[in-house]
Design a protein around this motif. Structure first.
Motif, PDB file in Angstrom:
ATOM      1  N   GLY A 188       0.937  -1.295   0.041  1.00 46.12           N
ATOM      2  CA  GLY A 188       0.364  -0.661  -0.085  1.00 46.12           C
ATOM      3  C   GLY A 188       0.814   0.811  -0.588  1.00 46.12           C
ATOM      4  N   HIS A 189       0.497   2.878   0.406  1.00 45.86           N
ATOM      5  CA  HIS A 189       0.998   4.072  -0.066  1.00 45.86           C
ATOM      6  C   HIS A 189       0.060   4.527   0.712  1.00 45.86           C
ATOM      7  N   ILE A 190       0.936   5.371   1.798  1.00 49.27           N
ATOM      8  CA  ILE A 190       0.304   6.619   2.005  1.00 49.27           C
ATOM      9  C   ILE A 190       0.713   7.593   1.096  1.00 49.27           C
ATOM     10  N   THR A 191      -0.468   8.736   0.793  1.00 51.94           N
ATOM     11  CA  THR A 191       0.382   9.369  -0.288  1.00 51.94           C
ATOM     12  C   THR A 191       0.454  11.341   0.750  1.00 51.94           C
ATOM     13  N   GLY A 192       1.442  11.661   0.241  1.00 50.37           N
ATOM     14  CA  GLY A 192       1.062  13.589   0.295  1.00 50.37           C
ATOM     15  C   GLY A 192      -0.155  14.264   0.669  1.00 50.37           C
ATOM     16  N   PRO A 193      -0.442  15.217   0.712  1.00 47.05           N
ATOM     17  CA  PRO A 193      -1.724  15.739   0.063  1.00 47.05           C
ATOM     18  C   PRO A 193      -2.222  16.029  -1.394  1.00 47.05           C
ATOM     19  N   ALA A 194      -3.189  16.081  -1.556  1.00 50.16           N
ATOM     20  CA  ALA A 194      -3.829  16.045  -2.960  1.00 50.16           C
ATOM     21  C   ALA A 194      -3.805  17.334  -3.888  1.00 50.16           C
ATOM     22  N   GLY A 195      -3.218  17.155  -4.702  1.00 52.06           N
ATOM     23  CA  GLY A 195      -2.927  18.186  -6.292  1.00 52.06           C
ATOM     24  C   GLY A 195      -1.576  18.830  -5.954  1.00 52.06           C
ATOM     25  N   ASN A 196      -0.854  18.362  -5.217  1.00 51.38           N
ATOM     26  CA  ASN A 196       0.532  18.708  -4.781  1.00 51.38           C
ATOM     27  C   ASN A 196       1.117  17.344  -5.555  1.00 51.38           C
ATOM     28  N   VAL A 197       2.981  18.250  -6.738  1.00 54.85           N
ATOM     29  CA  VAL A 197       3.322  17.688  -7.982  1.00 54.85           C
ATOM     30  C   VAL A 197       4.032  16.337  -7.436  1.00 54.85           C
ATOM     31  N   LEU A 198       3.971  17.108  -5.415  1.00 52.88           N
ATOM     32  CA  LEU A 198       5.020  15.478  -5.216  1.00 52.88           C
ATOM     33  C   LEU A 198       4.868  14.003  -5.280  1.00 52.88           C
ATOM     34  N   THR A 199       2.902  14.067  -4.546  1.00 59.15           N
ATOM     35  CA  THR A 199       2.128  13.349  -4.500  1.00 59.15           C
ATOM     36  C   THR A 199       1.551  12.959  -5.570  1.00 59.15           C
ATOM     37  N   GLU A 200       1.168  13.746  -6.748  1.00 61.59           N
ATOM     38  CA  GLU A 200       1.424  12.504  -7.751  1.00 61.59           C
ATOM     39  C   GLU A 200       2.328  12.159  -8.624  1.00 61.59           C
ATOM     40  N   ASP A 226      -0.953  14.005   4.278  1.00 61.55           N
ATOM     41  CA  ASP A 226      -1.007  15.186   3.682  1.00 61.55           C
ATOM     42  C   ASP A 226       0.825  15.357   4.192  1.00 61.55           C
ATOM     43  N   PHE A 227       2.058  14.708   4.526  1.00 63.44           N
ATOM     44  CA  PHE A 227       2.608  14.129   4.562  1.00 63.44           C
ATOM     45  C   PHE A 227       3.100  14.392   6.350  1.00 63.44           C
ATOM     46  N   SER A 228       2.072  14.761   7.050  1.00 60.35           N
ATOM     47  CA  SER A 228       2.136  15.044   8.138  1.00 60.35           C
ATOM     48  C   SER A 228       2.653  13.985   9.315  1.00 60.35           C
ATOM     49  N   LEU A 229       2.948  13.944  10.515  1.00 60.07           N
ATOM     50  CA  LEU A 229       3.085  12.783  11.521  1.00 60.07           C
ATOM     51  C   LEU A 229       1.193  12.525  11.651  1.00 60.07           C
ATOM     52  N   ASP A 230       0.525  12.992  12.368  1.00 61.46           N
ATOM     53  CA  ASP A 230      -0.906  13.073  12.578  1.00 61.46           C
ATOM     54  C   ASP A 230      -2.025  11.970  10.938  1.00 61.46           C
ATOM     55  N   SER A 231      -1.265  12.505  10.006  1.00 65.35           N
ATOM     56  CA  SER A 231      -2.279  11.615   9.036  1.00 65.35           C
ATOM     57  C   SER A 231      -1.541  10.382   8.855  1.00 65.35           C
TER      58      SER A 231
END
Lengths: 342, 342
Positions: A188-200, A226-231
């Motif tokens: 699986g994958h935990i993604t970065g924030p939506a819409g971010n180019v790094l995420t994509e 969203d890159f954060s610890l909490d997410s």
DNA sequence: CTGAAAGCGCTTACAG
DNA sequence: CTGAAAGCGCTTACAG
């Protein structure tokens, strides 16, 4: 005694040395051009008066500001500390000041950018935020010429700006291939924030590596972070509640990986026995976690150094066009990833 | 088409609007003073030309720079990100730019400071480094008047400078009292770097609390660290090699606590069963470690905000003398500290 | 309410 | 090798 001391100006030095201000100026910026005797006299006068050039005045006259501004999306994010350190270390010896602005702070993100784009503020910009208003950056948008800009870490699709970044897709492929190589079939994958180019880019790399390894790409195994610890911790709760869990996760940031691991460990899950985890960034603490975190190394100081060099190059004309520097990444296998339980 | 567009100046706007530059200037900085009709014409001309004030020029004329410089000992240290974020958030709405310099970068630490002390560079300084050359700061040292300065986080013994800091000794006392309260009789300390004022204050607090609790202060249980992860791991190796180990450790930073915990866990030691650990700072990851780290909370954003307010106050005359703002700290008990094994 | 003029502190062609 | 002079782009008493 208590009289306010007026700062000493070039005029004071000139008077003191019995020369013109032009000569004093020359001694400061081009000593070779002035006679040795004169020079000595001026230098003495400078020492005696404790003169220091007034930067605003010099800069106005020279039509430069001597500052480069770094626009970061969130100054509180420690991810940027090493990058900014690299920027600072490169700028400082070249005589430039580093101005830092947080795009979240201004009246609005666009307002911040526009302000720094205005003239007399900075000689160049480094954008660490790919979400600024494109309209402001279109060459010849406003009526004024734009200062040199480079975009670092992130980038803007379809906008030809000098760019420094890391090979994000390759990093993701490395991580996923590593997990597949260990024998994992459900990744699986935990993604970065939506819409971010790094995420994509990291999602794309993940999908590509999954396909390459002949593994299933199950949408339910893509957790939105969203890159954060909490997410990361949040994704852990979703993962724990799942009937059919992936046995390995590639997280788009080390912070999310740490958040995930912390949360699953609190629920009695063992890493890597029950789940393997790979992060992205190689933040300093990664090696000190239990278990030490496998991750994709991204050289943050280098990013800062190269971005700074690139703007300086744009300013002095060494760099033209919109070069793209893509820095390599590297997998660091530590203990958080292992073969799946039999 | 390809002609270089010259930036538009106040002259262009004046011509366009058919008024003097003085009037344009007034419209920008004191609109109420100019007739409505005139004002409208000028505003229109500004919009039409896309005029933006040239900051260097305005600043030279106004005898200010509009910048505050933050001097940090090590920009790469993520400890400062939240602090700088607080500084930036406070400065930005007040129209000040944030200039950041790393005291390690310059030719030498002293050189950096002297540069920024020079006039025309910044309207004020925030020093996050207590180890700068005192000589440079003595009021009336050089021949020129010094810009307002405040020192934050750290401070300089015997130098009356406006100051924002946290109650370091109290934090140490809180941590040690917490451990003593859990029943620990053998309590050690991992210190910060030698010679640092924070280090001294936290050691003093530790000793005081130990004495207060009637516990032994054994020098061998004071491990020399430097706030870094690695120094925590290093202390762990010393601790592991010890015949008579303390059962609890107060670490002068969360990073050292994390480094210590990571290293002892790798050696099969369980926290808090075998050793209790309390950190200092409450960095973001503290809550996500396994076990979650007990620590002394230090509000870094607030430090930044208050330091920024203080310099601004010094600049506008609201703040005089050398006030000291000591912010409270708070113990956050998580799972890394518990009663010692029976 | 508005403009002409001076000036912030420098640097740099231009002469000599 | 050096100085007188202009000017970078603004702002602000000073008059009117």
């Amino acid at each position: 005694m208590t009289e306010m001391k007026r700062p000493v100006t070039i005029q004071d030095v000139a008077r003191e040395a019995g020369v013109s201000t032009a000569t004093v100026s020359r001694v400061m910026s081009n000593p070779g051009i002035v006679a040795a005797t004169t020079r000595a006299a001026v230098e003495e006068a400078i020492a005696r008066t404790g003169y220091a050039v007034h930067h605003s005045a010099r800069n106005l006259r020279r039509q430069r500001t001597g500052s480069i501004v770094a626009l970061v999306p969130n100054l509180a994010n420690p991810f940027f500390s090493q990058i900014l350190s690299g920027v600072s270390a490169t700028l400082s010896p070249r005589g430039y000041h580093l101005l830092i602005a947080d795009t979240q702070n201004g009246p609005q993100a666009g307002g911040q950018l526009l302000h720094y784009l205005g003239h007399g503020v900075a000689d160049g910009l480094i954008l660490f935020d790919g979400t600024v208003e494109r309209a402001h950056l279109a060459p010849g948008a406003g009526d004024r010429p734009l200062p040199p800009m480079v975009i670092a870490c992130e980038w803007m699709e379809g906008l030809a700006l000098p760019n420094v970044r890391v090979d994000n897709a390759a990093g993701a492929r490395l991580a996923v291939a590593h997990l597949a190589g260990l024998g994992h079939r459900r990744i699986g994958h935990i993604t970065g924030p939506a819409g971010n180019v790094l995420t994509e880019a990291r999602i794309a790399g993940t999908r590509a590596a999954l396909a390459q390894a002949g593994l299933e790409t199950r949408e339910a195994w893509f957790f939105a972070g969203d890159f954060s610890l909490d997410s990361g911790a949040f994704a852990a709760r979703e993962w724990l509640a799942m009937a059919e869990r992936p046995t390995a996760l590639f997280c788009a940031s080390d912070e999310m990986a740490a958040g995930f691991i912390g949360a699953v460990q609190a629920a009695g899950v063992e890493v890597p026995r029950d789940v393997s985890v790979v992060g992205f960034d190689n933040i300093e603490i990664a090696a000190h976690l239990t278990p030490p975190l496998s991750t994709v190394r991204q050289q943050r100081t280098t990013i800062g150094v190269e971005a700074a060099r690139m703007v300086l190059g744009c300013i002095d004309g060494t760099v033209t066009g919109a070069p793209e520097l893509v820095l390599p990444v590297e997998l660091i296998a530590r203990r958080s990833s292992a073969a799946p339980a039999a």
